[in-house]
Design a protein around this motif. Sequence first.
Motif, PDB file in Angstrom:
ATOM      1  N   UNK A 131       0.756  -1.135   0.003  1.00  0.00           N
ATOM      2  CA  UNK A 131       0.107  -0.078   0.078  1.00  0.00           C
ATOM      3  C   UNK A 131       0.859   1.086  -0.015  1.00  0.00           C
ATOM      4  N   UNK A 132       0.216   2.634   0.015  1.00  0.00           N
ATOM      5  CA  UNK A 132       1.093   3.398  -0.264  1.00  0.00           C
ATOM      6  C   UNK A 132       1.828   3.984   1.027  1.00  0.00           C
ATOM      7  N   UNK A 133       1.046   3.714   1.974  1.00  0.00           N
ATOM      8  CA  UNK A 133       1.976   4.274   3.146  1.00  0.00           C
ATOM      9  C   UNK A 133       3.213   3.519   3.605  1.00  0.00           C
ATOM     10  N   UNK A 134       2.946   2.050   3.336  1.00  0.00           N
ATOM     11  CA  UNK A 134       4.245   0.992   3.747  1.00  0.00           C
ATOM     12  C   UNK A 134       5.303   1.613   2.475  1.00  0.00           C
ATOM     13  N   UNK A 135       4.862   1.884   1.081  1.00  0.00           N
ATOM     14  CA  UNK A 135       5.652   2.168   0.038  1.00  0.00           C
ATOM     15  C   UNK A 135       6.634   3.743   0.725  1.00  0.00           C
ATOM     16  N   UNK A 136       5.712   4.754   1.018  1.00  0.00           N
ATOM     17  CA  UNK A 136       6.300   5.757   1.497  1.00  0.00           C
ATOM     18  C   UNK A 136       7.285   5.648   2.596  1.00  0.00           C
ATOM     19  N   UNK A 137       6.925   4.790   3.578  1.00  0.00           N
ATOM     20  CA  UNK A 137       7.974   4.732   4.753  1.00  0.00           C
ATOM     21  C   UNK A 137       9.180   3.778   4.425  1.00  0.00           C
ATOM     22  N   UNK A 138       9.017   3.011   3.449  1.00  0.00           N
ATOM     23  CA  UNK A 138       9.948   2.248   2.935  1.00  0.00           C
ATOM     24  C   UNK A 138      11.202   3.138   2.002  1.00  0.00           C
ATOM     25  N   UNK A 139      10.509   4.044   1.389  1.00  0.00           N
ATOM     26  CA  UNK A 139      11.311   5.007   0.666  1.00  0.00           C
ATOM     27  C   UNK A 139      12.137   5.912   1.634  1.00  0.00           C
ATOM     28  N   UNK A 153       1.906   9.218  -3.435  1.00  0.00           N
ATOM     29  CA  UNK A 153       3.143   8.988  -2.885  1.00  0.00           C
ATOM     30  C   UNK A 153       4.505   9.837  -3.559  1.00  0.00           C
ATOM     31  N   UNK A 154       4.349   9.698  -4.874  1.00  0.00           N
ATOM     32  CA  UNK A 154       5.276  10.360  -5.721  1.00  0.00           C
ATOM     33  C   UNK A 154       5.242  11.992  -5.471  1.00  0.00           C
ATOM     34  N   UNK A 155       3.974  12.513  -5.163  1.00  0.00           N
ATOM     35  CA  UNK A 155       3.917  13.913  -4.933  1.00  0.00           C
ATOM     36  C   UNK A 155       4.364  14.011  -3.512  1.00  0.00           C
ATOM     37  N   UNK A 156       4.174  13.278  -2.642  1.00  0.00           N
ATOM     38  CA  UNK A 156       4.540  13.412  -1.201  1.00  0.00           C
ATOM     39  C   UNK A 156       6.072  13.400  -1.109  1.00  0.00           C
ATOM     40  N   UNK A 157       6.701  12.586  -1.815  1.00  0.00           N
ATOM     41  CA  UNK A 157       8.359  12.255  -1.754  1.00  0.00           C
ATOM     42  C   UNK A 157       8.838  13.542  -2.392  1.00  0.00           C
ATOM     43  N   UNK A 158       8.171  13.761  -3.485  1.00  0.00           N
ATOM     44  CA  UNK A 158       9.012  15.239  -4.142  1.00  0.00           C
ATOM     45  C   UNK A 158       8.853  16.202  -3.544  1.00  0.00           C
ATOM     46  N   UNK A 159       7.871  16.539  -2.542  1.00  0.00           N
ATOM     47  CA  UNK A 159       7.819  17.659  -1.737  1.00  0.00           C
ATOM     48  C   UNK A 159       8.511  17.468  -0.258  1.00  0.00           C
ATOM     49  N   UNK A 160       8.736  16.375  -0.077  1.00  0.00           N
ATOM     50  CA  UNK A 160       9.556  15.992   1.089  1.00  0.00           C
ATOM     51  C   UNK A 160      11.012  16.393   1.046  1.00  0.00           C
ATOM     52  N   UNK A 161      11.593  16.529   2.309  1.00  0.00           N
ATOM     53  CA  UNK A 161      12.780  16.866   2.337  1.00  0.00           C
ATOM     54  C   UNK A 161      13.733  15.692   2.594  1.00  0.00           C
ATOM     55  N   UNK A 162      14.364  15.242   1.637  1.00  0.00           N
ATOM     56  CA  UNK A 162      15.198  14.060   1.752  1.00  0.00           C
ATOM     57  C   UNK A 162      16.342  14.228   0.698  1.00  0.00           C
ATOM     58  N   UNK A 163      17.359  13.748   0.751  1.00  0.00           N
ATOM     59  CA  UNK A 163      18.531  13.804  -0.060  1.00  0.00           C
ATOM     60  C   UNK A 163      18.140  12.672  -0.989  1.00  0.00           C
ATOM     61  N   UNK A 164      18.693  12.736  -2.423  1.00  0.00           N
ATOM     62  CA  UNK A 164      18.891  11.704  -3.422  1.00  0.00           C
ATOM     63  C   UNK A 164      17.505  10.937  -3.225  1.00  0.00           C
ATOM     64  N   UNK A 165      16.416  11.909  -3.561  1.00  0.00           N
ATOM     65  CA  UNK A 165      15.069  11.310  -4.089  1.00  0.00           C
ATOM     66  C   UNK A 165      15.214  10.253  -5.047  1.00  0.00           C
ATOM     67  N   UNK A 166      14.439   9.203  -4.964  1.00  0.00           N
ATOM     68  CA  UNK A 166      14.224   8.135  -6.053  1.00  0.00           C
ATOM     69  C   UNK A 166      13.473   8.347  -7.422  1.00  0.00           C
ATOM     70  N   UNK A 167      13.805   7.911  -8.334  1.00  0.00           N
ATOM     71  CA  UNK A 167      13.233   8.055  -9.611  1.00  0.00           C
ATOM     72  C   UNK A 167      11.990   7.126  -9.488  1.00  0.00           C
ATOM     73  N   UNK A 168      10.862   7.260 -10.372  1.00  0.00           N
ATOM     74  CA  UNK A 168       9.635   6.593 -10.133  1.00  0.00           C
ATOM     75  C   UNK A 168       9.325   5.899 -11.636  1.00  0.00           C
ATOM     76  N   UNK A 169       8.835   4.696 -11.437  1.00  0.00           N
ATOM     77  CA  UNK A 169       8.021   4.131 -12.384  1.00  0.00           C
ATOM     78  C   UNK A 169       6.569   3.828 -12.170  1.00  0.00           C
TER      79      UNK A 169
END
Length: 158
Positions: free
Chosen positions: A38-46, A68-84
Motif C-alpha cells: 500500500x502507499x503508506x508502506x511504500x512511503x515509509x520504505x522510501x 506517494x510520488x507527490x509526497x516524496x517530491x515535496x519531502x525534504x530528503x536527499x537523493x530522491x528516487x526515480x519513479x516508474x
Amino acid sequence: MNGKIKVIIADDVKVIAETNKRIAMNNQDIEVVGMASNGKEEFDMILNLKPDLVITDNKMPIMNGIEVIEKIKSFKIENKPEFVLVTGDNDIELNKKCKELNVFGVLNKLSLERDLPYIIDEYIEIRNESNKEVKKENNRKQNGILKKILKKLKKEYK
C-alpha cells in the motif's frame, strides 16, 4: 557505478508485485530492497531504505502511486528516487500529472512484462552516464585544486 541499484516495488496485487520483482531481478545491477502493498508502506520504505528507483502501482490502498510520488517530491530528503508508475488506466490527466512530477516512466499493466526490462535498462544507462559526468567534473575540480597548490608551492620555493 557504486554497488547495485536499490529498488522498491509497490503493488497491492501480490502476483503483479512478484512479477515486477522477478523482472527487476533479472538484471544483475538491481537489488530489490523492499516490497510494499500500500502507499503508506511504500512511503515509509522510501524514507527508510533510500532506494534509487521505485516501481509503483497507481491504484493502491491508503495512498495511490501519484500521491506517494507527490509526497516524496515535496519531502525534504536527499537523493530522491526515480519513479516508474504502473497503471491500468489510459488517462490523459494522469499522463499530464506524471510529466509535471517528472516521473521517469509510465507503464501500462498490459505491457508490463514486455516494457519493464527496457525501462530498467534505460534507467541504468542514464544513471551510468550521469555517474561518468560527475566523475569527470570531480576530476576537473581536483586537477584545478592541484594546479593551484603547485603554483603556490612554486612561488614559495623560488
